[in-house]
Design a protein around this motif. Sequence first.
Motif, PDB file in Angstrom:
ATOM      1  N   ALA A 289       0.846  -1.205   0.000  1.00  0.00           N
ATOM      2  CA  ALA A 289       0.000   0.000   0.000  1.00  0.00           C
ATOM      3  C   ALA A 289       0.878   1.250   0.000  1.00  0.00           C
ATOM      4  O   ALA A 289       0.614   2.204  -0.737  1.00  0.00           O
ATOM      5  CB  ALA A 289      -0.932  -0.004   1.209  1.00  0.00           C
TER       6      ALA A 289
ATOM      7  N   ARG B  14      -3.724  -5.851  -5.203  1.00  0.00           N
ATOM      8  CA  ARG B  14      -5.059  -6.445  -5.387  1.00  0.00           C
ATOM      9  C   ARG B  14      -5.075  -7.903  -4.926  1.00  0.00           C
ATOM     10  O   ARG B  14      -5.997  -8.345  -4.246  1.00  0.00           O
ATOM     11  CB  ARG B  14      -5.491  -6.375  -6.852  1.00  0.00           C
ATOM     12  CG  ARG B  14      -6.036  -5.060  -7.274  1.00  0.00           C
ATOM     13  CD  ARG B  14      -6.619  -5.115  -8.693  1.00  0.00           C
ATOM     14  NE  ARG B  14      -6.606  -3.790  -9.260  1.00  0.00           N
ATOM     15  CZ  ARG B  14      -5.660  -3.302 -10.049  1.00  0.00           C
ATOM     16  NH1 ARG B  14      -4.637  -4.052 -10.413  1.00  0.00           N
ATOM     17  NH2 ARG B  14      -5.722  -2.065 -10.495  1.00  0.00           N
TER      18      ARG B  14
ATOM     19  N   VAL C  43      -4.944  -8.061  -1.166  1.00  0.00           N
ATOM     20  CA  VAL C  43      -6.227  -7.684  -0.571  1.00  0.00           C
ATOM     21  C   VAL C  43      -7.205  -8.848  -0.679  1.00  0.00           C
ATOM     22  O   VAL C  43      -7.915  -9.167   0.281  1.00  0.00           O
ATOM     23  CB  VAL C  43      -6.790  -6.398  -1.216  1.00  0.00           C
ATOM     24  CG1 VAL C  43      -8.239  -6.183  -0.841  1.00  0.00           C
ATOM     25  CG2 VAL C  43      -5.956  -5.192  -0.792  1.00  0.00           C
TER      26      VAL C  43
ATOM     27  N   GLU D 142      -8.847 -10.769   2.462  1.00  0.00           N
ATOM     28  CA  GLU D 142     -10.295 -10.841   2.654  1.00  0.00           C
ATOM     29  C   GLU D 142     -10.748 -12.273   2.925  1.00  0.00           C
ATOM     30  O   GLU D 142     -11.791 -12.480   3.536  1.00  0.00           O
ATOM     31  CB  GLU D 142     -11.020 -10.271   1.435  1.00  0.00           C
ATOM     32  CG  GLU D 142     -10.887  -8.759   1.344  1.00  0.00           C
ATOM     33  CD  GLU D 142     -11.420  -8.175   0.046  1.00  0.00           C
ATOM     34  OE1 GLU D 142     -11.629  -8.938  -0.927  1.00  0.00           O
ATOM     35  OE2 GLU D 142     -11.627  -6.947   0.009  1.00  0.00           O
TER      36      GLU D 142
ATOM     37  N   LEU E 221      -5.539  -3.732   6.262  1.00  0.00           N
ATOM     38  CA  LEU E 221      -6.390  -4.106   5.134  1.00  0.00           C
ATOM     39  C   LEU E 221      -7.226  -2.908   4.686  1.00  0.00           C
ATOM     40  O   LEU E 221      -7.372  -2.654   3.485  1.00  0.00           O
ATOM     41  CB  LEU E 221      -7.305  -5.286   5.503  1.00  0.00           C
ATOM     42  CG  LEU E 221      -8.287  -5.745   4.434  1.00  0.00           C
ATOM     43  CD1 LEU E 221      -7.561  -6.127   3.154  1.00  0.00           C
ATOM     44  CD2 LEU E 221      -9.132  -6.902   4.939  1.00  0.00           C
ATOM     45  N   MET E 222      -7.749  -2.148   5.636  1.00  0.00           N
ATOM     46  CA  MET E 222      -8.527  -0.950   5.294  1.00  0.00           C
ATOM     47  C   MET E 222      -7.654   0.067   4.544  1.00  0.00           C
ATOM     48  O   MET E 222      -8.085   0.649   3.552  1.00  0.00           O
ATOM     49  CB  MET E 222      -9.107  -0.295   6.555  1.00  0.00           C
ATOM     50  CG  MET E 222     -10.023  -1.165   7.353  1.00  0.00           C
ATOM     51  SD  MET E 222     -11.474  -1.587   6.407  1.00  0.00           S
ATOM     52  CE  MET E 222     -12.315  -2.636   7.550  1.00  0.00           C
TER      53      MET E 222
ATOM     54  N   ARG F 183      -7.072  -1.105   1.011  1.00  0.00           N
ATOM     55  CA  ARG F 183      -8.251  -0.835   0.171  1.00  0.00           C
ATOM     56  C   ARG F 183      -8.303   0.638  -0.222  1.00  0.00           C
ATOM     57  O   ARG F 183      -8.623   0.983  -1.362  1.00  0.00           O
ATOM     58  CB  ARG F 183      -9.528  -1.214   0.918  1.00  0.00           C
ATOM     59  CG  ARG F 183      -9.767  -2.696   1.004  1.00  0.00           C
ATOM     60  CD  ARG F 183     -11.043  -2.968   1.743  1.00  0.00           C
ATOM     61  NE  ARG F 183     -11.265  -4.386   1.930  1.00  0.00           N
ATOM     62  CZ  ARG F 183     -11.857  -4.905   2.987  1.00  0.00           C
ATOM     63  NH1 ARG F 183     -12.301  -4.132   3.968  1.00  0.00           N
ATOM     64  NH2 ARG F 183     -12.040  -6.204   3.077  1.00  0.00           N
ATOM     65  N   GLU F 184      -8.029   1.520   0.748  1.00  0.00           N
ATOM     66  CA  GLU F 184      -8.007   2.950   0.466  1.00  0.00           C
ATOM     67  C   GLU F 184      -6.957   3.286  -0.599  1.00  0.00           C
ATOM     68  O   GLU F 184      -7.205   4.103  -1.497  1.00  0.00           O
ATOM     69  CB  GLU F 184      -7.714   3.750   1.743  1.00  0.00           C
ATOM     70  CG  GLU F 184      -8.849   3.768   2.725  1.00  0.00           C
ATOM     71  CD  GLU F 184      -8.453   4.438   4.050  1.00  0.00           C
ATOM     72  OE1 GLU F 184      -7.381   5.088   4.112  1.00  0.00           O
ATOM     73  OE2 GLU F 184      -9.198   4.280   5.029  1.00  0.00           O
TER      74      GLU F 184
ATOM     75  N   LEU G 270      -5.839   1.285  -2.912  1.00  0.00           N
ATOM     76  CA  LEU G 270      -6.342   0.806  -4.201  1.00  0.00           C
ATOM     77  C   LEU G 270      -7.322   1.796  -4.822  1.00  0.00           C
ATOM     78  O   LEU G 270      -7.261   2.096  -6.012  1.00  0.00           O
ATOM     79  CB  LEU G 270      -7.044  -0.545  -4.034  1.00  0.00           C
ATOM     80  CG  LEU G 270      -6.151  -1.781  -4.017  1.00  0.00           C
ATOM     81  CD1 LEU G 270      -6.968  -3.019  -3.679  1.00  0.00           C
ATOM     82  CD2 LEU G 270      -5.448  -1.947  -5.340  1.00  0.00           C
ATOM     83  N   GLU G 271      -8.226   2.317  -3.994  1.00  0.00           N
ATOM     84  CA  GLU G 271      -9.210   3.281  -4.487  1.00  0.00           C
ATOM     85  C   GLU G 271      -8.545   4.586  -4.912  1.00  0.00           C
ATOM     86  O   GLU G 271      -8.862   5.140  -5.957  1.00  0.00           O
ATOM     87  CB  GLU G 271     -10.261   3.558  -3.423  1.00  0.00           C
ATOM     88  CG  GLU G 271     -11.202   2.398  -3.184  1.00  0.00           C
ATOM     89  CD  GLU G 271     -12.191   2.667  -2.063  1.00  0.00           C
ATOM     90  OE1 GLU G 271     -12.459   3.854  -1.763  1.00  0.00           O
ATOM     91  OE2 GLU G 271     -12.691   1.690  -1.487  1.00  0.00           O
TER      92      GLU G 271
ATOM     93  N   SER H 288      -6.402   4.003  -8.118  1.00  0.00           N
ATOM     94  CA  SER H 288      -7.188   3.583  -9.281  1.00  0.00           C
ATOM     95  C   SER H 288      -7.901   4.747  -9.953  1.00  0.00           C
ATOM     96  O   SER H 288      -8.280   4.654 -11.099  1.00  0.00           O
ATOM     97  CB  SER H 288      -8.222   2.533  -8.877  1.00  0.00           C
ATOM     98  OG  SER H 288      -7.555   1.359  -8.457  1.00  0.00           O
TER      99      SER H 288
END
Length: 111
Positions: A15, A81, A84, A88, A99-100, A103-104, A106-107, A110
């Motif tokens: 990340a 990805r 993650v 999950e 993990l949160m 995800r952040e 990745l968003e 992206s």
Amino acid sequence: MSDTATLRKQLKIKAGSAKRLYKEHRLYQKEEEDLKRKLDKYVAEGAEDWDIKNTRRMLEESGKMIKDSAERLGGVMQELRELVLAAEQDSSLAEDEDLMKAREALEEVSV
């Protein structure tokens, strides 16, 4: 070290790498835009050949760096990805902070 701890560590690393590479990629894009403006200005003003040639060379170099950083970013994003998705599947990481954050990342990248 357990698989969960290893997975958590890798999420944190990937990340951070994704965010860093995204920032680097954006900086190269901005540099390329600035150099294009500078080159246009030099051509319009009839600047010395050396200035124009040097700016073109720097512009080419920026283009190479954009391509390189995009490739590296793509690789890190794919790995992130996959991590993650693996995290999950692990019920102990369901509400994990790393993990949160992954995800952040990745968003954010992206977009």
